[in-house]
Scaffold this active site. Structure first.
Site, PDB file in Angstrom:
ATOM      1  N   GLU A  74       0.794  -1.233   0.000  1.00  0.00           N
ATOM      2  CA  GLU A  74       0.000   0.000   0.000  1.00  0.00           C
ATOM      3  C   GLU A  74       0.824   1.279   0.000  1.00  0.00           C
ATOM      4  OE1 GLU A  74      -0.109  -2.328   2.365  1.00  0.00           O
ATOM      5  OE2 GLU A  74      -0.223  -1.465   4.380  1.00  0.00           O
ATOM      6  N   ASN A  75       2.136   1.167   0.193  1.00  0.00           N
ATOM      7  CA  ASN A  75       2.957   2.373   0.063  1.00  0.00           C
ATOM      8  C   ASN A  75       3.209   2.721  -1.408  1.00  0.00           C
ATOM      9  OD1 ASN A  75       4.554  -0.044   0.095  1.00  0.00           O
ATOM     10  ND2 ASN A  75       6.377   1.218   0.173  1.00  0.00           N
TER      11      ASN A  75
END
Lengths: 218, 232
Positions: free
Chosen positions: A47-48
């Site tokens: 998710e980064n």
């Protein structure tokens, strides 16, 4: 015998389906990537801002600009892409990611999950967990059945601050695979050699037990 | 339009006590490290910092915590920092924890002229307390407000004199979103090139969002969790 962390990860890996995009949380979920069933293709989202995440780099090839959501150095596979955090969570909230696997401190029989805060003790923040559990269609929790004090973490109701409500579909612990449906846990499988009685005694929430509970095939 | 400023000290000119700053980065990846060092030198106080994380004890925003320059942090995850935890538990530091996706979207919305939006993230949890709830498609959502900042400080891989930016790998993270949401946006880049050197097809952040750009003097680029596999 109860499973170890790798065993839990291996059992969860059997849930992966060809063509899925999958988000793996920190801890046991990360290990799932090592046991993708043969003949299927899945792609891991971090998710980064990484899609198509690969294994850890070889020593000496670490890139400080290429990390996963656990801040570990990783690699990108051929066909990978990078994007900003808003785009990343559009993938998640927009349900373009088919499966989320994450850890938990507590799970309740109506599918609530608590995994981000212990009041007065640990306040690190929720990171992306609240966005992930609020939107994912398919959420599997990887966790231990009891805490260090021996108290069940599979509960009627969570006692810790919640991360999300009514969202967990399946739980895999060192003892059992359980589905959450209609406000109850349903025992699907038991770890090799683990008795149904042990699972019942370590489960605080309402547990529906069928006549025959097959052993997991790890 | 030429956005180049000579050095970090000119770039950060105008940042004062009590201001709200956005700082790009995820963990220590893609953080404006030269600007953070300069903020320590400037000694500006009572800052409200919007940043996904708070650095580690001796790097990143952890440096501004050591010097007690931060009054309030708006973040999604703040582990890995003992001084942060100490200040938060003792009440010296105000902390607003926000789901990561909501934080990203609130920055994006702030830069895009959207004052608020509904999201399912956090419904039924303590972060939904006091927030408006509406049902869309049978599912409850909470209202989240846009974020803006007096200054947004971002870090890019390459930039040109026009302020166009290209990020590298996972160092992109919050940087493009915060670049949009600053009243004044400062970009520190690893490599600053003349206009025309970057392919317009490859620009991540168009120069319109950037007011000041400079090439950072030195980048440590620390790795938080060095994980490797061994050759067999």
């Amino acid at each position: 015998m109860a499973l170890d962390k790798i065993g839990i990860a291996k059992r969860i890996a059997q849930e992966l389906k060809d063509g899925w995009y999958v988000n793996l949380g920190i801890g046991i979920p990360t290990i799932v990537a090592n046991y993708i069933p043969q003949g299927i293709e899945v792609e891991f989202q971090s998710e980064n801002g990484v899609l198509g995440m690969g294994p850890f780099p070889f020593e000496g090839e670490e890139d400080p600009d290429l990390i996963n959501a656990g801040k570990q150095t990783i690699t990108a596979l051929p066909g990978a892409s990078f994007f900003d955090s808003a785009t990343s969570f559009a993938m998640i909230r927009g349900q373009h990611v088919q499966l989320t696997v994450l850890g938990a401190m507590e799970v309740s029989q109506n599918g609530d999950i608590a995994n981000w805060k212990i009041p007065g003790k640990m306040v690190k923040g929720m990171g992306g967990a609240m966005d992930l559990v609020a939107s994912a269609d398919n959420i599997i929790v990887a966790m231990m059945h009891s805490n260090r004090a021996g108290e069940s973490k599979i509960l009627k109701q969570c006692t810790l601050p919640l991360t999300g409500v009514n969202c967990v579909k399946k739980v895999v612990t060192e003892l059992a695979v359980m589905e959450i449906k209609d406000g109850k846990f349903y025992l699907l499988e038991r770890a090799p050699g683990v008795s149904v009685e042990e699972i019942i005694s370590k489960t605080d929430g309402e547990l529906v037990v069928p006549d025959v509970v097959p052993e997991m095939k790890i | 339009m030429n956005k180049i400023v000579g050095n970090v000290s000119i770039a950060l000119n105008g940042i004062e006590d009590n201001m709200t700053l956005m700082l790009g980065g995820f963990g220590l990846c893609g953080i404006p490290e030269n600007s953070i060092s300069q903020l320590v030198k400037m000694g500006v106080k009572n800052l409200t910092c919007i940043s996904n994380n708070a650095g580690v004890d001796d790097f990143g925003l952890g440096l501004l915590l050591q010097t007690k320059q931060i009054k309030k942090m708006i973040s999604s995850y703040v582990g890995e920092n003992d001084e942060f935890e100490r200040q938060m538990l003792s009440g010296e530091l105000e902390v607003d924890l926000i789901p990561q996706g909501s934080l990203a979207e609130r920055c994006r919305a702030g830069g895009a002229g959207i004052p608020a939006f509904f999201t399912p993230a956090g419904f039924g949890t303590e972060i939904a307390e006091g927030k408006e709830v509406r049902i869309f498609n049978g599912k409850p959502h909470i209202l989240e407000l846009a974020l803006t900042a007096d200054f947004a400080i971002v870090k890019a891989w390459k930039g040109d004199t026009e302020g166009n930016l290209i990020f590298k790998a996972a160092a992109r993270n919050f940087n493009p979103l915060m670049a949009m949401a600053g009243k004044i946006t400062i970009a520190e880049v690893e490599e600053l090139v003349p206009a025309g050197s970057l392919d317009p097809n490859q620009i991540h952040t168009p120069g319109i969002f950037v007011q000041r750009i400079f090439q950072g003097e030195k980048f440590q680029k620390r790795i938080e969790q060095r994980t490797v596999r061994h050759k067999v």
